[in-house]
Design an enzyme around this catalytic site. Structure first.
Site, PDB file in Angstrom:
ATOM      1  N   PHE A  41      50.497  35.082  45.048  1.00 17.00           N
ATOM      2  CA  PHE A  41      50.715  36.576  45.524  1.00 17.00           C
ATOM      3  C   PHE A  41      50.332  36.821  46.505  1.00 17.00           C
ATOM      4  CE2 PHE A  41      49.578  40.760  44.741  1.00 17.00           C
ATOM      5  CZ  PHE A  41      50.456  41.429  44.204  1.00 17.00           C
ATOM      6  N   PHE A  76      44.294  35.437  40.100  1.00 20.83           N
ATOM      7  CA  PHE A  76      42.830  35.522  38.949  1.00 20.83           C
ATOM      8  C   PHE A  76      43.361  33.380  38.118  1.00 20.83           C
ATOM      9  CE2 PHE A  76      42.716  36.636  33.998  1.00 20.83           C
ATOM     10  CZ  PHE A  76      41.134  37.723  34.329  1.00 20.83           C
ATOM     11  N   GLU A  77      44.543  33.636  38.797  1.00 14.03           N
ATOM     12  CA  GLU A  77      44.358  31.711  37.764  1.00 14.03           C
ATOM     13  C   GLU A  77      43.445  31.016  39.270  1.00 14.03           C
ATOM     14  OE1 GLU A  77      46.865  35.359  36.374  1.00 14.03           O
ATOM     15  OE2 GLU A  77      47.065  34.639  38.460  1.00 14.03           O
ATOM     16  N   VAL A 100      43.166  39.299  47.939  1.00 11.76           N
ATOM     17  CA  VAL A 100      43.730  40.466  46.533  1.00 11.76           C
ATOM     18  C   VAL A 100      43.614  41.842  47.708  1.00 11.76           C
ATOM     19  CG1 VAL A 100      42.566  41.796  44.957  1.00 11.76           C
ATOM     20  CG2 VAL A 100      42.576  38.964  44.940  1.00 11.76           C
ATOM     21  N   ILE A 101      44.032  42.398  47.807  1.00  9.92           N
ATOM     22  CA  ILE A 101      44.530  43.524  48.801  1.00  9.92           C
ATOM     23  C   ILE A 101      44.311  45.025  47.857  1.00  9.92           C
ATOM     24  CG2 ILE A 101      45.869  44.949  50.222  1.00  9.92           C
ATOM     25  CD1 ILE A 101      46.743  42.724  51.176  1.00  9.92           C
ATOM     26  N   THR A 105      44.568  51.575  41.909  1.00  7.98           N
ATOM     27  CA  THR A 105      43.928  51.884  41.045  1.00  7.98           C
ATOM     28  C   THR A 105      42.925  50.774  40.906  1.00  7.98           C
ATOM     29  OG1 THR A 105      45.458  49.600  39.912  1.00  7.98           O
ATOM     30  CG2 THR A 105      46.570  51.809  39.001  1.00  7.98           C
ATOM     31  N   HIS A 107      42.618  48.082  39.924  1.00  8.02           N
ATOM     32  CA  HIS A 107      42.968  46.726  39.572  1.00  8.02           C
ATOM     33  C   HIS A 107      42.587  45.490  40.539  1.00  8.02           C
ATOM     34  CE1 HIS A 107      45.955  43.843  38.309  1.00  8.02           C
ATOM     35  NE2 HIS A 107      46.113  43.369  39.412  1.00  8.02           N
ATOM     36  N   PHE A 132      34.946  28.700  48.542  1.00 11.93           N
ATOM     37  CA  PHE A 132      35.548  30.574  47.816  1.00 11.93           C
ATOM     38  C   PHE A 132      36.536  30.909  49.210  1.00 11.93           C
ATOM     39  CE2 PHE A 132      35.424  34.507  47.971  1.00 11.93           C
ATOM     40  CZ  PHE A 132      35.840  34.658  46.017  1.00 11.93           C
ATOM     41  N   ARG A 146      41.577  38.479  58.287  1.00 13.56           N
ATOM     42  CA  ARG A 146      41.220  37.506  58.308  1.00 13.56           C
ATOM     43  C   ARG A 146      41.687  35.759  57.752  1.00 13.56           C
ATOM     44  NH1 ARG A 146      37.775  41.542  53.937  1.00 13.56           N
ATOM     45  NH2 ARG A 146      37.099  43.044  55.435  1.00 13.56           N
TER      46      ARG A 146
END
Length: 186
Positions: A41, A76-77, A100-101, A105, A107, A132, A146
């Site tokens: 993703f 998430f996985e 993750v952007i 929401t 989320h 990480f 980044r």
């Protein structure tokens, strides 16, 4: 005397010592195996993180055979795959890469927070270093910055972290050899 830049504090359950950076001879570390877990993703960003991580491992002398890349659907996985790879006993460290952007929401908070927590938990539960390299950003522009657009690549940083952790753990171990995750998990 030591300068702050010259000293790394190292702790293990049985030891606390100071090591000067020049005392950590990289040629004595020997071969190491790294797993890289990368989210598909936001692949436009994560592919840049992956390239930075793999190039860093290569520059540090890690062979192609010493790097295994595993793709997962999203951030998430990442933790589950990182834990499975760490538990396999085949890898000295796992590098986690994702992006993750923030959207409109909540989320973003759930995914980013749980990915970070899960990655940390995987490292603590297995005893295998897990680096990480998951970007959390408000905009695509921030994420790209980044990922290397302005010379700052979190994939590079995560690979360097993994390498440093492997060197430090090996230096602190009694015999310098890799200890299988299954022997330490528990």
């Amino acid at each position: 005397g030591f300068r702050r830049d010259d000293v790394t504090r190292c702790a293990s359950p049985s030891k606390l010592q100071l090591m000067r950076q020049e005392d950590r001879n990289t040629s004595d570390v020997g071969p190491a195996s790294y797993a890289v877990v990368v989210s598909r993703f936001n692949e436009f960003v994560t592919s840049k993180l992956l390239a930075g991580a793999v190039e860093t491992l290569d520059r540090e002398g890690v062979t192609k055979a010493g790097v295994t890349v595993v793709g997962v659907p999203g951030a998430f996985e990442i933790p589950l795959m990182a834990k499975k790879l760490a538990e396999s006993g085949r890898f000295d460290a796992v590098i986690c890469l994702g992006c993750v952007i923030r959207g409109e929401t909540p989320h973003f908070e759930f995914v980013a927070g749980e990915a970070a927590r899960g990655i940390m938990e995987a490292g603590l539960s297995t005893g295998v270093p897990i680096a990480f390299g998951v970007i959390t950003a408000d905009t695509m522009e921030q994420a790209l910055d980044r990922a290397g657009a302005k010379g700052n690549n979190k994939g590079v940083e995560a690979a360097r972290t993994a390498i440093d952790m492997v060197k430090t753990i090996r230096t602190l171990s009694d015999d310098g050899s890799r200890k299988a995750a299954k022997g330490r998990a528990g």
